[in-house]
Design an enzyme around this catalytic site. Structure first.
Site: not given
Ligand code: CAA
Length: 690
Positions: A399, A420, A432, A470
């Protein structure tokens, strides 16, 4: 006749054929062609409306929305179907969606292929059926069933279509031939507009409204659609149509529909990568390393799409637990009626536990989902490098970590990328795909193709800490934490963002994820990473006294056993006040407007940096990430679309305001925002010079 609409006489039946690939959207040429064909009906006894290719009409042409209307409009074309002296039969195969279903309802009869589906998906575009659907469908299916379809947006199958009365007959075999045969038996027109008004079944209607209020919180189309459908009972047909039009036009010109249309096209664009010049490799066997929640979910996502999967975990007990978790999730889904039990078992059987690394030697794509630590990841890739075929693709589900460093642990970094997934990986639509500095085009093209096959929405990201989603979340969480330290109660912070449309507030979210995760992250930061200590003071203190969030029954909030509802805790407020005093933070009233503004500006400013650095290809990709991975309200279009609606000048002015108040560290406006503010440009139109 045009190339798009042609006619053919089959005895006394006129066949009107439409060929407007890929989905026979009802653009102007189609509408004009159908109206002309109907005008030339001559002595035909009946007509069949049929589409070539994979589907009946998938709806109005969405690309025409917002442009000047061109006659004949969809309602005018549907009126021409109703006014045709001979009965017209819609021959539905594939899908009849939105304006496509409304067109079918303008016909006298509807025959539907057994595998076809019909529906009103307009609500996902922030609108509702605006070409008579809200007046015609209730006259066949009743108000509650029409509301159900209109507010839920999901299509129904052929059996249900006949059961509700929306279709007349199911066709097995050739839909066109069956429709012609059916048409030849109809001697009478049967216009829906001439049927009696529907009756009002209030309890059934209330049940549909309650479902929609929950699932579509904040979407103004729900109330407007309801008003339009209810008008079918309250008003004569023509007046009902007028009411529908008036409400429809309010929505289609409004910001929510604009935002949702933006996401519709953005979600299709995100899979396209500029300059990518490779065809995907075909994939058969998939390998997954790590059988925790993430690895199990990834294995299920592939098994659900028909792939065979090998699931491995170095810890035999963890592997057993993972397989048990997968089995119970499949059984739960069968018990809820989402799949048949046989299908659930088939899916489960596609996932085979693997007991050694050699099991990966036959895999085409291997995805690592082990503990989030660089040394652990590198060790896994070193093992994979030994056993995987030279042409296999290796993906990491990290991540945050540097995909290029992970790739460097292998002989051929070009076959490595990030995939991801978002938790739960078998449910969440976002994927992702992280393109490393050396990733081959064919590696990327194959990962994009895999995403499509497992029904994910892929977004390509460059390598950076946290990738698109993130990385942006950091500033969002920081501002939520700071607003709390400065004076807003935790529940006030969460409520402000919930009311903005987020599915839950960031502080309740932190409790759900576990406060110890952020705590550990902050303590293992490497050079170049930074955070705002004031924003996480409370979380740090709570972890140190054993309040780690939902899993310990207490975190920022309290939780009663077996209940996930966050309950404010006066002791936590006291800790916040004490920490604020210790660190010289002056407490004050922080309004919900300020909370939302600071959290959104933080997202937008980081999004702008991500865009200008080329981490995201385009602003709309960032919106796709936030709408599909973080629950950003679809009716706001995503953070970058929201920013464009506010205007770069306004964003710049607000960032400068906070910069003056809090200093440059977190508030320096991204140069891209300055550029757009100066030029009057938007993120949506901005292109990076490559
Ligand atoms: N108008 C214009 N273009 C459309 C379209 C539409 N209604 N529906 C699909 N397309 C385009 C897509 O943008 C895509 O274009 P690109 O290839 O250039 O990206 C292409 O058709 C293929 O679409 P998908 O990739 O989505 O193909 P799929 O096979 O996965 O799905 C589908 C097919 C289920 C029909 C899906 O495209 C879909 O859900 N379309 C939208 C349906 C819809 O919302 N209809 C209602 C329209 S609004 C309306 O009708 C209002 C009214 O009452 C007047």
């Amino acid at each position: 006749m045009s190339e798009i609409v042609s006619t053919e006489s089959r005895g006394d039946c006129l066949v009107i054929r439409v060929n407007n690939p890929p989905v026979n959207a009802l653009g102007h040429a189609v509408r004009a062609g159908v109206v002309t064909a109907l005008a030339d009906i001559g002595g035909a006894r009946c007509a069949v409306l049929h589409c070539e290719g994979r589907t009946f009409f998938a709806g109005a042409d969405i690309t025409e929305f917002g442009k000047p209307p061109q006659s004949p409009s969809l309602p005018e074309m549907i009126a021409a179907l109703e006014d045709c002296p001979a009965p017209v039969i819609a021959a539905i195969h594939g899908m009849a969606l939105g304006g496509g279903l409304e067109t079918a309802l303008g016909c006298d009869y509807r025959i539907i292929d057994r595998k076809a589906r019909i529906g009103f998906p307009e609500i996902d575009l922030g609108i509702f059926p605006g070409a008579g659907g809200t007046q015609r469908a209730p006259r066949l299916a009743g108000i509650a069933a029409t509301l159900g379809m209109t507010l839920d947006g999901k299509p129904i199958d052929a059996t249900r279509a006949v059961k509700t009365g929306l279709c007349d007959e199911i066709s097995d075999g050739d839909i066109l031939e069956n429709a012609i045969e059916f048409a030849m038996q109809q001697s009478q027109k049967r216009r829906i507009r001439d049927l009696p008004s529907p009756v009002v079944d209030q309890p059934a209607i209330d049940a549909e409204l309650a479902k929609a209020a929950k699932a579509r919180r904040g979407q103004i189309a729900v109330d407007k659609a309801t008003e339009a459908v209810l008008a079918s009972a309250a008003l004569p047909f023509e007046q009902g149509l007028e009411k529908e039009r008036e409400l429809f036009l309010e929505l289609i010109g409004g910001p929510q529909s604009r935002a949702m249309r933006h996401l519709f096209f953005s979600e299709r664009l995100s899979a396209k990568v500029d300059g990518l010049n490779a065809s995907p490799k075909s994939l058969g066997l998939i390998g997954v390393v790590g059988s925790g929640t993430m690895g199990s979910g990834i294995a299920m996502a592939f098994a659900n799409a028909g792939f065979s999967v090998r699931l491995f975990d170095a810890n035999a007990d963890a592997l057993k637990a993972g397989m048990e978790r997968i089995r119970s999730l499949y059984m739960a889904s069968a018990a809820k009626g989402r799949t048949s039990e046989a299908e659930a078992l088939d899916r489960y059987d596609r996932i085979q536990p693997a007991h050694n690394w050699e099991a990966f030697s036959a895999c085409d794509l291997i995805i690592e989902a082990v503990f989030e630590r660089m040394d652990v990841k590198k060790a896994v890739f070193a093992e994979l490098d030994k056993v995987a075929r030279a042409d296999a693709i290796l993906a990491t589900n990290t991540s945050y970590l540097d995909v290029d460093s992970i790739a460097a642990a292998t002989k051929d970094p070009a076959r490595i990328l990030g995939m991801h997934f978002f938790s739960p990986a078998n449910v969440m639509r976002l994927l992702e795909i992280v393109r490393g500095a050396k990733t081959y085009d064919i590696t990327l093209a194959t990962a994009l193709d895999a995403a499509k096959r497992i029904k994910k929405v892929p977004v390509v990201s460059g390598v950076c800490h946290g990738f698109i989603g993130n990385r942006m979340l950091k500033g969002y969480g920081r501002e939520a934490g700071l607003c709390m330290m400065e004076g807003a109660a935790p529940e006030a912070v969460d409520k402000a963002l919930y009311d903005f449309g987020m599915p839950m507030g960031p502080l309740a979210m932190a409790d759900l994820a576990g406060l110890d995760i952020g705590y550990d992250n902050r303590r293992s930061m490497t050079a170049g990473e930074d955070y705002e200590p004031l924003a996480s003071l409370l979380q740090d203190r709570l972890v140190e006294i054993g309040r780690k969030g939902q899993k310990t029954g207490a975190g920022i909030y309290n939780y009663e056993p077996g209940n996930r509802t966050p309950r404010p805790d006066p002791d936590v407020n006291a800790i916040i006040e004490q920490l604020a005093a210790e660190h010289g933070v002056k407490r004050r009233d922080v309004s919900s407007e300020e909370i939302v503004e600071r959290c959104m500006l933080a997202l937008i400013n980081e999004g702008a940096a991500i865009l200008s650095e080329g981490i995201a290809q385009r602003a709309s990709d960032i919106d796709v990430v936030y709408a599909n991975g973080y629950g950003f309200p679809r009716y706001r279009g995503g953070p970058m679309f929201y920013a464009d609606e506010l205007g770069a000048g306004h964003i710049l002015e607000r960032l400068e305001n906070y910069q003056e108040k809090y200093g440059p560290k977190w508030w320096t406006p991204s140069p891209l925002i300055r550029e757009l503010a100066a030029s009057g440009g938007t993120f949506g139109h901005w292109k990076r010079d490559r």
